[in-house]
Design a protein around this motif. Structure first.
Motif, PDB file in Angstrom:
ATOM      1  N   UNK A 160      10.979  12.315   0.576  1.00 41.68           N
ATOM      2  CA  UNK A 160      11.067  13.647   1.189  1.00 41.68           C
ATOM      3  C   UNK A 160       9.672  14.206   1.452  1.00 41.68           C
ATOM      4  N   UNK A 161       9.518  15.099   2.417  1.00 43.29           N
ATOM      5  CA  UNK A 161       8.206  15.698   2.703  1.00 43.29           C
ATOM      6  C   UNK A 161       7.680  16.488   1.513  1.00 43.29           C
ATOM      7  N   UNK A 162       6.343  16.401   1.298  1.00 43.06           N
ATOM      8  CA  UNK A 162       5.707  17.176   0.250  1.00 43.06           C
ATOM      9  C   UNK A 162       5.367  18.568   0.745  1.00 43.06           C
ATOM     10  N   UNK A 163       4.651  19.352  -0.056  1.00 40.91           N
ATOM     11  CA  UNK A 163       4.290  20.728   0.343  1.00 40.91           C
ATOM     12  C   UNK A 163       3.524  20.795   1.657  1.00 40.91           C
ATOM     13  N   UNK A 164       2.728  19.760   1.933  1.00 38.32           N
ATOM     14  CA  UNK A 164       1.961  19.755   3.187  1.00 38.32           C
ATOM     15  C   UNK A 164       2.717  19.098   4.329  1.00 38.32           C
ATOM     16  N   UNK A 165       3.970  18.708   4.101  1.00 41.72           N
ATOM     17  CA  UNK A 165       4.789  18.104   5.149  1.00 41.72           C
ATOM     18  C   UNK A 165       4.678  16.600   5.242  1.00 41.72           C
ATOM     19  N   UNK A 166       3.736  16.022   4.518  1.00 42.42           N
ATOM     20  CA  UNK A 166       3.576  14.569   4.586  1.00 42.42           C
ATOM     21  C   UNK A 166       4.602  13.860   3.705  1.00 42.42           C
ATOM     22  N   UNK A 167       4.909  12.613   4.084  1.00 40.94           N
ATOM     23  CA  UNK A 167       5.864  11.811   3.322  1.00 40.94           C
ATOM     24  C   UNK A 167       5.124  10.652   2.671  1.00 40.94           C
ATOM     25  N   UNK A 168       5.631  10.208   1.558  1.00 37.90           N
ATOM     26  CA  UNK A 168       5.053   9.086   0.826  1.00 37.90           C
ATOM     27  C   UNK A 168       5.844   7.835   1.195  1.00 37.90           C
ATOM     28  N   UNK A 169       5.160   6.785   1.637  1.00 37.77           N
ATOM     29  CA  UNK A 169       5.830   5.565   2.092  1.00 37.77           C
ATOM     30  C   UNK A 169       5.071   4.350   1.575  1.00 37.77           C
ATOM     31  N   UNK A 170       5.770   3.221   1.571  1.00 39.73           N
ATOM     32  CA  UNK A 170       5.187   1.957   1.129  1.00 39.73           C
ATOM     33  C   UNK A 170       5.111   1.011   2.327  1.00 39.73           C
ATOM     34  N   UNK A 171       3.919   0.457   2.568  1.00 45.88           N
ATOM     35  CA  UNK A 171       3.700  -0.464   3.681  1.00 45.88           C
ATOM     36  C   UNK A 171       3.261  -1.814   3.115  1.00 45.88           C
ATOM     37  N   UNK A 172       3.970  -2.905   3.402  1.00 46.54           N
ATOM     38  CA  UNK A 172       3.525  -4.237   2.944  1.00 46.54           C
ATOM     39  C   UNK A 172       2.192  -4.601   3.589  1.00 46.54           C
ATOM     40  N   UNK A 173       1.324  -5.260   2.839  1.00 43.26           N
ATOM     41  CA  UNK A 173       0.011  -5.668   3.365  1.00 43.26           C
ATOM     42  C   UNK A 173      -0.266  -7.111   2.978  1.00 43.26           C
ATOM     43  N   UNK A 174      -1.110  -7.758   3.775  1.00 44.48           N
ATOM     44  CA  UNK A 174      -1.527  -9.128   3.480  1.00 44.48           C
ATOM     45  C   UNK A 174      -2.572  -9.162   2.379  1.00 44.48           C
ATOM     46  N   UNK A 175      -3.572  -8.278   2.497  1.00 44.93           N
ATOM     47  CA  UNK A 175      -4.682  -8.232   1.558  1.00 44.93           C
ATOM     48  C   UNK A 175      -5.394  -6.903   1.752  1.00 44.93           C
ATOM     49  N   UNK A 176      -6.293  -6.585   0.829  1.00 39.74           N
ATOM     50  CA  UNK A 176      -7.068  -5.362   0.964  1.00 39.74           C
ATOM     51  C   UNK A 176      -7.945  -5.426   2.207  1.00 39.74           C
ATOM     52  N   UNK A 177      -8.593  -6.568   2.427  1.00 40.82           N
ATOM     53  CA  UNK A 177      -9.472  -6.710   3.599  1.00 40.82           C
ATOM     54  C   UNK A 177      -8.707  -6.452   4.890  1.00 40.82           C
ATOM     55  N   UNK A 178      -7.533  -7.057   5.015  1.00 46.10           N
ATOM     56  CA  UNK A 178      -6.753  -6.888   6.239  1.00 46.10           C
ATOM     57  C   UNK A 178      -6.220  -5.462   6.358  1.00 46.10           C
ATOM     58  N   UNK A 179      -5.824  -4.868   5.227  1.00 48.70           N
ATOM     59  CA  UNK A 179      -5.220  -3.540   5.262  1.00 48.70           C
ATOM     60  C   UNK A 179      -6.211  -2.465   5.679  1.00 48.70           C
ATOM     61  N   UNK A 180      -7.499  -2.625   5.325  1.00 50.67           N
ATOM     62  CA  UNK A 180      -8.498  -1.611   5.676  1.00 50.67           C
ATOM     63  C   UNK A 180      -8.525  -1.393   7.184  1.00 50.67           C
TER      64      UNK A 180
ATOM     65  N   UNK B 232       0.858  -1.182   0.000  1.00 53.18           N
ATOM     66  CA  UNK B 232       0.000   0.000   0.000  1.00 53.18           C
ATOM     67  C   UNK B 232       0.897   1.236   0.000  1.00 53.18           C
ATOM     68  N   UNK B 233       0.608   2.170  -0.893  1.00 53.98           N
ATOM     69  CA  UNK B 233       1.314   3.450  -0.908  1.00 53.98           C
ATOM     70  C   UNK B 233       0.493   4.417  -0.064  1.00 53.98           C
ATOM     71  N   UNK B 234       1.130   4.990   0.950  1.00 57.05           N
ATOM     72  CA  UNK B 234       0.414   5.800   1.932  1.00 57.05           C
ATOM     73  C   UNK B 234       1.161   7.113   2.160  1.00 57.05           C
ATOM     74  N   UNK B 235       0.397   8.203   2.316  1.00 59.72           N
ATOM     75  CA  UNK B 235       0.980   9.495   2.701  1.00 59.72           C
ATOM     76  C   UNK B 235       0.778   9.651   4.196  1.00 59.72           C
ATOM     77  N   UNK B 236       1.889   9.918   4.910  1.00 57.59           N
ATOM     78  CA  UNK B 236       1.865   9.966   6.367  1.00 57.59           C
ATOM     79  C   UNK B 236       2.401  11.292   6.867  1.00 57.59           C
ATOM     80  N   UNK B 237       1.851  11.745   7.993  1.00 57.30           N
ATOM     81  CA  UNK B 237       2.442  12.909   8.645  1.00 57.30           C
ATOM     82  C   UNK B 237       3.752  12.475   9.297  1.00 57.30           C
ATOM     83  N   UNK B 238       4.735  13.383   9.411  1.00 58.51           N
ATOM     84  CA  UNK B 238       5.999  13.012  10.054  1.00 58.51           C
ATOM     85  C   UNK B 238       5.804  12.483  11.479  1.00 58.51           C
ATOM     86  N   UNK B 239       4.854  13.064  12.205  1.00 62.92           N
ATOM     87  CA  UNK B 239       4.607  12.601  13.577  1.00 62.92           C
ATOM     88  C   UNK B 239       4.106  11.160  13.583  1.00 62.92           C
ATOM     89  N   UNK B 240       3.207  10.832  12.662  1.00 63.65           N
ATOM     90  CA  UNK B 240       2.683   9.469  12.597  1.00 63.65           C
ATOM     91  C   UNK B 240       3.777   8.492  12.190  1.00 63.65           C
TER      92      UNK B 240
END
Length: 329
Positions: free
Chosen positions: A269-289, A239-247
């Motif tokens: 690197x942080x975007x204009x709103x300060x969030x970073x783009x990261x990749x998180x491995x997931x088992x499935x869509x159902x589990x990831x929700x 899953x590609x996710x945008x996260x706040x630096x604090x999170x």
């Protein structure tokens, strides 16, 4: 340093019996020539060490020769007492044995070290259970343990997730592993080595025949390999996710450590709103929700589209529930 090594040689021969010079050298991380010199020193000191020639030969102590526990340093004594975990020992039916062994060790120590072990008990407590989860109820752990020790083949009825949920298996029990308060049995079936959660064993019966545990089988190494393969099999998608630096900094407290590391390592690197783009491995869509909803509004799913759509639908459903006054009665 050499005196400590000579004592190690003596204790190795006492506990393991006949060993070759090469085996001793590998164990002590020295050269074979050094082992030869150490044997000469032990013989000169009156220790009855004998060398048997030939392919099946090696060094051994005179039958019946034993040495008392000597040379135990303060650091060694301190390390021994936290090593005995009372909870797991009790699970295995060894609680009384552990307590007796520690009592004997305490009695053999000099006064200074004996007082130190009392301080250790008051300053260190080891809890092997995981956070946010209760330890398993392991009704059949004692029977499994007995089969492991005696190398008896067992017939078990086992509950698993996929259908059929109840299966019967004949197993060669190789060993037990305690992971985050849960016991797992590593056992062999024809052509396979599998891992079984002991709490899911519904019944067990020891069979008359014994099995031969492979000499080359290493339980710790197998378990590490199993964990690596288990994570690889589970996390097949991303899953590609945008996260706040604090999170991003709090992720290790919110999701599995391996997933938090993957997100941290992939973070851009942080975007204009300060969030970073990261990749998180997931088992499935159902589990990831469910997992990603737990991160709150500081996380935004970008991809895959199916996951983003499911997140939006779930959030809309939650908004509908909480957007109206609560039901009464």
């Amino acid at each position: 340093m050499r005196a400590s090594r000579l004592l190690s040689v003596l204790l190795l021969l006492q506990t393991r019996g006949r060993l070759t010079a090469r085996q001793l050298a590998d164990e002590l991380e020295v050269s074979v020539r050094t082992v030869y010199r150490d044997m000469e020193s032990l013989t000169a000191a009156g220790v009855p060490v004998y060398g048997d020639p030939g392919h099946e030969g090696g060094y051994r102590l005179l039958d019946g020769y034993r040495t008392r526990l000597t040379g135990l340093t303060r650091q060694e004594a301190e390390a021994l007492f936290p090593a005995g975990l009372p909870g797991p020992a009790a699970d295995l039916g060894l609680g009384t044995v552990l307590a007796t062994a520690q009592l004997k060790l305490t009695a053999a120590l000099p006064d200074e070290l004996r007082d130190r072990t009392g301080e250790i008990r008051q300053r260190f407590h080891l809890d092997t259970s995981g956070w946010y989860a209760e330890a398993d109820t392991t009704e059949h752990l004692a029977a499994v343990t007995d089969a492991v020790w005696r190398r008896h083949r067992v017939r078990v009825r086992y509950r698993r997730r996929r259908a059929p949920q109840e299966v019967t298996r004949t197993l060669d029990p190789y060993g037990l592993v305690l992971k985050s308060g849960r016991w797992y049995l590593v056992a062999a079936r024809p052509g396979h080595i599998r891992t079984y959660r002991v709490s899911q064993i519904l019944s067990i019966r020891a069979l008359p025949e014994q099995f031969e545990r492979p000499a080359e089988f290493d339980l710790a190494a197998h378990w590490q390999s199993y964990l690596a393969g288990f994570d690889a099999r589970r996390h097949r998608d991303e899953a590609v996710v945008r996260l706040s630096p604090a999170l991003l900094g709090r992720l290790p407290d919110l999701i599995e450590p391996a997933l938090a590391r993957a997100a941290r390592d992939s973070a851009g690197p942080p975007g204009p709103d300060g969030r970073v783009r990261a990749v998180i491995p997931i088992e499935s869509v159902d589990h990831a929700v469910g997992m990603l909803l737990g991160l709150g509004a500081e996380a935004e799913v970008v991809a895959p589209p199916e996951l983003r759509t499911r997140m939006a639908r779930t959030v809309a459903a939650l908004s509908a529930v909480y957007g109206r006054p609560p039901a009464t009665g």
